[in-house]
Design an enzyme around this catalytic site. Structure first.
Site, PDB file in Angstrom:
ATOM      1  N   CYS A 107       0.820  -1.206   0.000  1.00 37.15           N
ATOM      2  CA  CYS A 107       0.000   0.000   0.000  1.00 37.15           C
ATOM      3  C   CYS A 107       0.861   1.266   0.000  1.00 37.15           C
ATOM      4  O   CYS A 107       1.575   1.520  -0.959  1.00 37.15           O
ATOM      5  CB  CYS A 107      -0.975  -0.042   1.174  1.00 37.15           C
ATOM      6  N   HIS A 108       0.835   2.060   1.066  1.00 40.07           N
ATOM      7  CA  HIS A 108       1.613   3.296   1.155  1.00 40.07           C
ATOM      8  C   HIS A 108       3.025   3.070   1.676  1.00 40.07           C
ATOM      9  O   HIS A 108       3.838   4.001   1.696  1.00 40.07           O
ATOM     10  CB  HIS A 108       0.906   4.313   2.059  1.00 40.07           C
TER      11      HIS A 108
END
Length: 182
Positions: A107-108
């Site tokens: 994800c991030h």
């Protein structure tokens, strides 16, 4: 295998911590929660506060990747943003690459990889909003469920989002086992 899970004290996406953690345990490995501060980390379910988890080791006391076989970087928007502002956390991540140890990020989490200056020449995926950051750091961003990059010296396994967790866990466990020789 002893596998570090690096998170900030607050902001980790709970499912991106708990699902990989359970996969590591189910595979018979030893997950270790490493954070920038002692005590507990506060997880989030997107923007809502979720559970807390006890910190096993503090990154300033660990110093480097020597005592770990691999690293998992869970996402959440705030988590990697806090981590990339902590030089000891960034150095800890960089050390896995310097030692040729495998790293998995979802994800991030690649924001921390960008700050550690380890994406240059690599192909990876992430939450789509990071694509420009990854490109600006010299990486190639792809929109794939999971991506394994064999760029020496360290293998990097990346994934986009919580919906990709099953494939992410399978991929990083395969690579981690392969790197450990079994």
């Amino acid at each position: 295998m002893r596998i570090a899970f690096l998170t900030a004290p607050e902001g980790v996406e709970q499912i991106e911590l708990t699902d990989p953690w359970q996969a590591v345990k189910d595979a018979g490995h030893d997950p270790v929660l490493v954070s920038t501060k002692p005590g507990h980390v506060r997880a989030f379910d997107h923007l809502d506060k979720a559970d807390t988890f006890p910190v096993d080791e503090v990154v300033s006391h660990v110093h480097d990747a020597e005592s770990f076989d691999a690293l998992v970087l869970p996402g959440g928007v705030a988590n990697p943003d806090f981590l990339r502002m902590d030089e000891k956390a960034v150095s800890f991540v960089r050390d896995f690459f310097d030692r040729g140890r495998p790293v998995a990020a979802i994800c991030h989490a690649p924001w921390t990889l960008v700050e550690a200056d380890v994406v240059r020449g690599r192909v990876l995926t992430s939450w789509p909003s990071l694509r420009t950051d990854i490109r600006n750091a010299g990486g190639t961003w792809v929109d794939e469920q999971v991506r394994v990059c064999d760029h020496a010296p360290s293998k990097l396994i990346t994934s986009r989002r919580p919906d990709d967790l099953k494939a992410f866990c399978e991929a990083f466990l395969d690579v981690f086992s392969e790197e450990a020789g079994g």
